[in-house]
Design a protein around this motif. Structure first.
Motif, PDB file in Angstrom:
ATOM      1  N   THR A 199       0.829  -1.215   0.049  1.00  0.00           N
ATOM      2  CA  THR A 199       0.014  -0.193   0.019  1.00  0.00           C
ATOM      3  C   THR A 199       1.100   1.194   0.101  1.00  0.00           C
ATOM      4  O   THR A 199       0.134   2.401  -0.210  1.00  0.00           O
ATOM      5  N   ASP A 200       2.408   1.057   0.071  1.00  0.00           N
ATOM      6  CA  ASP A 200       3.140   2.070   0.138  1.00  0.00           C
ATOM      7  C   ASP A 200       3.507   2.534  -1.238  1.00  0.00           C
ATOM      8  O   ASP A 200       4.421   3.455  -1.386  1.00  0.00           O
ATOM      9  N   LEU A 201       3.401   1.659  -2.230  1.00  0.00           N
ATOM     10  CA  LEU A 201       3.798   1.968  -3.753  1.00  0.00           C
ATOM     11  C   LEU A 201       3.090   3.063  -4.233  1.00  0.00           C
ATOM     12  O   LEU A 201       2.043   3.509  -3.994  1.00  0.00           O
ATOM     13  N   GLN A 202       3.622   3.422  -5.524  1.00  0.00           N
ATOM     14  CA  GLN A 202       3.135   4.251  -6.179  1.00  0.00           C
ATOM     15  C   GLN A 202       1.613   3.668  -6.739  1.00  0.00           C
ATOM     16  O   GLN A 202       1.600   2.351  -6.918  1.00  0.00           O
ATOM     17  N   LEU A 203       0.805   4.521  -7.093  1.00  0.00           N
ATOM     18  CA  LEU A 203      -0.699   4.152  -7.551  1.00  0.00           C
ATOM     19  C   LEU A 203      -0.522   3.249  -8.686  1.00  0.00           C
ATOM     20  O   LEU A 203      -0.942   2.088  -8.980  1.00  0.00           O
ATOM     21  N   ASP A 204       0.366   3.599  -9.648  1.00  0.00           N
ATOM     22  CA  ASP A 204       0.518   2.742 -10.915  1.00  0.00           C
ATOM     23  C   ASP A 204       1.094   1.498 -10.632  1.00  0.00           C
ATOM     24  O   ASP A 204       0.626   0.283 -11.122  1.00  0.00           O
ATOM     25  N   GLN A 205       1.976   1.332  -9.617  1.00  0.00           N
ATOM     26  CA  GLN A 205       2.588   0.279  -9.509  1.00  0.00           C
ATOM     27  C   GLN A 205       1.473  -0.725  -8.506  1.00  0.00           C
ATOM     28  O   GLN A 205       1.647  -1.809  -8.824  1.00  0.00           O
ATOM     29  N   GLN A 206       0.614   0.003  -7.873  1.00  0.00           N
ATOM     30  CA  GLN A 206      -0.257  -0.740  -7.189  1.00  0.00           C
ATOM     31  C   GLN A 206      -1.193  -1.565  -8.144  1.00  0.00           C
ATOM     32  O   GLN A 206      -1.441  -2.744  -7.860  1.00  0.00           O
ATOM     33  N   GLN A 207      -1.438  -0.573  -8.925  1.00  0.00           N
ATOM     34  CA  GLN A 207      -2.468  -1.380 -10.003  1.00  0.00           C
ATOM     35  C   GLN A 207      -1.948  -2.445 -10.700  1.00  0.00           C
ATOM     36  O   GLN A 207      -2.357  -3.652 -10.853  1.00  0.00           O
ATOM     37  N   LYS A 208      -0.594  -2.262 -10.986  1.00  0.00           N
ATOM     38  CA  LYS A 208       0.234  -3.291 -11.823  1.00  0.00           C
ATOM     39  C   LYS A 208       0.351  -4.558 -11.022  1.00  0.00           C
ATOM     40  O   LYS A 208       0.224  -5.643 -11.363  1.00  0.00           O
ATOM     41  N   PRO A 260      -9.728   0.280 -14.987  1.00  0.00           N
ATOM     42  CA  PRO A 260      -8.292   0.341 -14.404  1.00  0.00           C
ATOM     43  C   PRO A 260      -7.228   1.206 -14.340  1.00  0.00           C
ATOM     44  O   PRO A 260      -6.542   1.537 -13.624  1.00  0.00           O
ATOM     45  N   CYS A 261      -7.573   2.400 -15.333  1.00  0.00           N
ATOM     46  CA  CYS A 261      -6.798   3.663 -15.457  1.00  0.00           C
ATOM     47  C   CYS A 261      -7.419   4.814 -14.705  1.00  0.00           C
ATOM     48  O   CYS A 261      -6.746   5.794 -14.851  1.00  0.00           O
ATOM     49  N   SER A 262      -8.648   4.727 -14.370  1.00  0.00           N
ATOM     50  CA  SER A 262      -9.409   5.975 -13.909  1.00  0.00           C
ATOM     51  C   SER A 262      -8.730   6.684 -12.754  1.00  0.00           C
ATOM     52  O   SER A 262      -8.732   8.005 -12.564  1.00  0.00           O
ATOM     53  N   ALA A 263      -7.726   6.105 -12.062  1.00  0.00           N
ATOM     54  CA  ALA A 263      -7.222   6.768 -10.934  1.00  0.00           C
ATOM     55  C   ALA A 263      -5.570   7.180 -11.386  1.00  0.00           C
ATOM     56  O   ALA A 263      -4.989   7.849 -10.546  1.00  0.00           O
ATOM     57  N   LEU A 264      -5.199   6.984 -12.503  1.00  0.00           N
ATOM     58  CA  LEU A 264      -3.931   7.128 -12.991  1.00  0.00           C
ATOM     59  C   LEU A 264      -3.801   8.135 -13.976  1.00  0.00           C
ATOM     60  O   LEU A 264      -4.776   8.436 -14.688  1.00  0.00           O
ATOM     61  N   ASP A 265      -2.488   8.636 -13.933  1.00  0.00           N
ATOM     62  CA  ASP A 265      -2.326   9.821 -15.078  1.00  0.00           C
ATOM     63  C   ASP A 265      -1.977   9.107 -16.460  1.00  0.00           C
ATOM     64  O   ASP A 265      -2.034   7.927 -16.552  1.00  0.00           O
ATOM     65  N   SER A 266      -1.987  10.024 -17.418  1.00  0.00           N
ATOM     66  CA  SER A 266      -1.511   9.389 -18.837  1.00  0.00           C
ATOM     67  C   SER A 266      -0.625   8.566 -19.051  1.00  0.00           C
ATOM     68  O   SER A 266      -0.498   7.407 -19.629  1.00  0.00           O
ATOM     69  N   GLU A 267       0.668   8.779 -18.471  1.00  0.00           N
ATOM     70  CA  GLU A 267       1.814   8.094 -18.366  1.00  0.00           C
ATOM     71  C   GLU A 267       1.512   6.532 -17.830  1.00  0.00           C
ATOM     72  O   GLU A 267       1.963   5.536 -18.651  1.00  0.00           O
ATOM     73  N   ALA A 268       0.807   6.768 -16.496  1.00  0.00           N
ATOM     74  CA  ALA A 268       0.796   5.307 -15.978  1.00  0.00           C
ATOM     75  C   ALA A 268      -0.430   4.480 -17.033  1.00  0.00           C
ATOM     76  O   ALA A 268      -0.152   3.276 -16.964  1.00  0.00           O
ATOM     77  N   THR A 269      -1.063   5.309 -17.459  1.00  0.00           N
ATOM     78  CA  THR A 269      -2.149   4.593 -18.300  1.00  0.00           C
ATOM     79  C   THR A 269      -1.743   3.911 -19.426  1.00  0.00           C
ATOM     80  O   THR A 269      -2.120   2.745 -19.673  1.00  0.00           O
TER      81      THR A 269
END
Lengths: 296, 258
Positions: free
Chosen positions: B153-162, B181-190
């Motif tokens: 839970t301490d990871l970055q959001l996109d790492q969490q999603q992956k 799955p990407c609605s909480a992420l920025d475009s890079e992470a998307t």
């Protein structure tokens, strides 16, 4: 539109009253502590032998020729009743908290919560009655004991009294676990038991620990019910079927008979100070643990 | 492994009610194996509800009634004999908000295997391999190989999603459902997640709910457009966006409502 002077004064007056209400709790705590301290201070600093106080089991405050003020037996009394009570109340209370939070439907949940709050509202002297009559008889029958007023009796009564607080704080802790954790585990095929054991209990462990500690605080400070249920005899117990006396019950029973400002009177206040410190530390720890949870 | 003529998910006459509200109306669809299928449509059209039917996670909320049949690899998942635990093992789900469990990265990846009782007999080295393989498949291994014992839970959001995708893989699911799955992420992470999705087919069949038209065009091979609980159109993605058969689809993708 201008406002009248009176209105402005009234407003600031109300503000002050509210502020006073807010800080009154702090004032009261300090005032109580100071008062208790003051009543026992003289004896505490001049005559009391702290080693004897803590490590002697000789409690003879009214002896004609040799007064002794050892509270070890009383500490053991309080400790043994509290430990037994927690051995019963923590599993039951946390089990009930898990049931209420995870297993039952909304209607059953509401009724259970109301019932548990009712349990918390029963006056402690009534619990004492139950200890004196029902549980006393029960222990005599089941264990063939000469008397049923003992650690076991006090422990059961205290457990029943502590369960409500453990359940309600424990349930809050489980409710605070984000639903996304449950969803994640369920979506991976976790059974209800796996969800509780592997996800909810670890995630809520601080809150549950705090619940148990608040239960301890409740049990240590309880007076009337344990006075009635434990047999009230100064005694180093060998088993749970032995009678004991607790710190709280000693104060309640003896303060009325101790001449004001006598040594005995002052020692009782020192016991009060000791109790105050124990419950303060326990509650403070619980509070810090709960705060630790919130911060995350 | 994938056969374009094999259908992974089939529904016939699927209806679903939340209490008195009918959220899905007579859904008939066939989702092909080994490709990415998008569910699109305006908010409240039932696309998330439909997605959540495929591993029966809808049923967490009680007062849900489902009729009709839903077949996953020719097995009806709404018969009483079906084990929800086995179903959810083979139909994994990724949620809108990344929801790793508050345990270590390593434990998160193994969580699924653990609850299905598969880790007890395994050597530590086997488990390490499983974790590495899963994290490599979602392109997280290099970033996290030294942080395996950090709290997830301490990871970055996109790492969490992956990670939430990675923890499904050791169970070897047939289908992966993704709810925005990407609605909480920025475009890079998307972009990262999309790349990863394309890497997961044709080994897995992916069904994704998305609000993002561009995302549906980028990642999916087929698109399903839904409106007010009904399935309006199911076509190959290009066709749906370029030459929609239904007027309502055209209106939606041109942004006349949404």
């Amino acid at each position: 539109m201008g406002r009248g002077r009176l209105e402005i004064i009234a407003e600031s007056l109300i503000e002050w009253v509210i502020r006073l209400c807010g800080i009154s709790a702090i004032i009261f705590i300090f005032a109580i502590f100071l008062f208790v301290f003051k009543e026992g201070a003289e004896f505490l600093f001049n005559e009391l032998d702290l080693t004897e106080f803590f490590f002697s089991k000789e409690w003879y405050p009214t002896s004609g020729y040799n007064k002794r003020y050892g509270v070890l037996a009383l500490i053991v009394g309080t400790g043994s009743v509290t430990i037994l009570a927690m051995l019963i109340a923590v599993p039951f209370g946390l089990g009930a908290a898990v049931f209420i939070s995870e297993f039952c439907g909304p209607r059953l949940k509401e009724s259970l919560k109301i019932l548990i709050e009712l349990l918390a509202a029963i006056p402690s002297v009534v619990w004492g009655f139950i200890g004196l009559t029902v549980i006393n008889q029960l222990i005599i029958h089941v264990f063939n004991a000469p008397v049923g007023l003992n650690i076991l009796n006090g422990g059961i009564i205290l457990a029943l009294m502590s369960v409500p607080i453990i359940v309600s704080i424990g349930e809050d802790a489980l409710k605070a676990v984000p639903d996304s954790y449950r969803e994640a585990a369920v979506a991976m095929g976790a059974t209800r038991w796996q969800l509780i054991r592997r996800v909810l209990l670890p995630a809520a462990k601080n809150g549950l620990l705090a619940a148990a500690l608040l239960g301890v605080g409740r049990a240590v400070g309880e007076t009337m019910a344990v006075l009635m249920a434990t047999g009230h005899s100064v005694n180093m117990p060998n088993s749970v079927l032995d009678s004991v006396r607790t710190l709280t019950a000693t104060i309640a029973a003896e303060l009325g008979e101790a001449p004001v400002n006598s040594d005995h009177y002052q020692v009782l206040f020192i016991i009060g100070l000791l109790l105050f410190s124990i419950t303060f530390v326990v509650n403070m720890t619980a509070d810090l643990i709960v705060r630790g949870v919130r911060k995350k | 492994m994938s056969n374009p003529d094999t259908y992974c998910i089939k529904t016939t006459g699927l209806n679903l009610w939340y209490g008195d509200f009918q959220a899905l109306k007579d859904i008939n669809l066939k989702i092909r194996q080994g490709i990415i299928t998008s569910l699109i449509g305006p908010s409240g059209c039932g696309k998330t509800t439909l997605l959540r039917c495929f591993n029966r996670i809808n049923e967490r909320y009680g007062n849900v009634k489902t009729t009709g049949s839903t077949l996953i690899l020719d097995e009806d998942i709404y018969t009483p004999e079906v084990s929800l635990i086995e179903l959810r093992k083979s139909v994994g789900m990724v949620f809108q908000r990344p929801n790793p469990l508050p345990i270590s990265v390593y434990e998160n990846v193994l969580f699924g295997l653990k609850i299905h009782g598969a880790t007890e007999s395994q050597e530590k080295s086997t488990r390490d391999e499983i974790v590495e393989k899963a994290l490599r498949e979602v392109f997280l291994w290099n970033e996290l190989k030294d942080k395996l014992h950090r709290r997830a839970t301490d990871l970055q959001l996109d790492q969490q999603q992956k990670l939430c995708i990675a923890r499904l893989l050791p169970l070897k699911p047939e289908v992966i459902l993704m709810d925005e799955p990407c609605s909480a992420l920025d475009s890079e992470a998307t972009r990262g997640i999309e790349e990863l999705m394309l890497g997961l087919i044709p080994k897995y069949t992916i069904v994704i709910v998305t609000h993002n038209m561009a995302q549906a065009r980028r990642v999916s091979h087929e698109c399903i457009f839904m409106l007010m609980g009904e399935l309006i159109e199911h076509s190959p993605t290009d066709q749906l966006f370029l030459t929609p058969r239904d007027e309502r689809t055209a209106d939606y993708i041109e942004g006349r409502y949404g």
